[in-house]
Design a protein around this motif. Structure first.
Motif: not given
Length: 165
Positions: A46, A49-50, A52, A99-100, A103-104, A155
Motif C-alpha cells: 500500500f 502505491v501511495l 507511486k 496508482f490511484e 489505491k482505490e 487515506e
C-alpha cells in the motif's frame, strides 16, 4: 475489488482478496531479527502505491502470476498507460491514474484495509521507538515516519468520510 491489466494480450485480474493479502504478506513482508515474518507485506505494498513506486505494480502482478517476466509486465504497464492517454489523459496524469486506481481497489478490500491499519499501528510504534533515540538520524527518521503515518491515516479516513458531493 479487482484491477485488470492486459499482459501478453491476456487480462490479468488483480483481486485484492485474502489470497493476494496472504501472498503479499509472505513474499513482501519484512522479517524480524529472528527471521520471522512481520506479516506487513500488504501494508508495504500500500505504501508503495501511495509513494507511486514502480515496484508496486510489478510486485502485484508477480503475486498474481509469478511466471510473467519483468519485461512482459513493463510492456503491460506501458499499454495500460497508453490506453489512459488515448482516453484523454496526459501521460503524467495517466501514470498517476494507475496508482490511484490501485489505491482505490486496495482501500475497497476489507482484507487489505485491516492489514493497512495494522501496518499503521506498527509505523506508530516505530516512530515512538525512534523518537526515544534523540539523535540527528533519528530526528530525520521521525519526520519521515510522521509524514508517512499522516498520509496513511488520511487515506484510511477517506473510507469513513462522507461524500462531499
Amino acid at each position: 475489488m479487482a484491477f485488470v491489466i492486459k499482459v501478453k494480450k491476456k487480462d490479468v485480474e488483480i483481486k485484492f482478496n485474502y489470497r493476494l493479502n496472504f501472498k503479499a504478506n509472505k513474499k513482501l513482508g519484512t522479517k524480524n531479527e529472528n527471521g520471522e515474518s512481520q506479516n506487513d507485506g500488504a501494508g508495504l505494498l500500500f505504501v508503495q502505491v501511495l509513494e507511486k513506486e514502480d515496484d508496486a505494480l510489478i510486485n502485484l502482478i508477480k503475486l498474481v502470476d509469478d511466471k510473467l517476466s519483468e519485461n512482459e509486465i513493463l510492456d503491460a504497464v506501458d499499454g495500460y498507460v497508453a490506453t489512459l492517454v488515448e482516453d484523454g489523459l496526459g501521460e503524467e496524469e495517466a501514470y498517476d491514474q494507475v496508482f490511484e486506481d490501485l489505491k482505490e481497489e486496495m482501500l475497497a478490500s476489507g482484507f487489505f484495509v485491516s492489514k493497512i491499519r495494522k501496518y499503521l499501528e506498527n509505523l506508530e510504534l516505530a516512530k515512538e521507538y525512534t523518537e526515544s533515540k534523540n539523535d540527528e538520524d533519528s530526528r530525520l527518521a521521525v519526520k519521515k515516519l510522521t509524514e508517512l503515518i499522516d498520509r496513511v491515516k488520511k487515506e484510511l479516513s477517506s473510507l469513513t468520510a462522507p461524500d462531499k458531493d
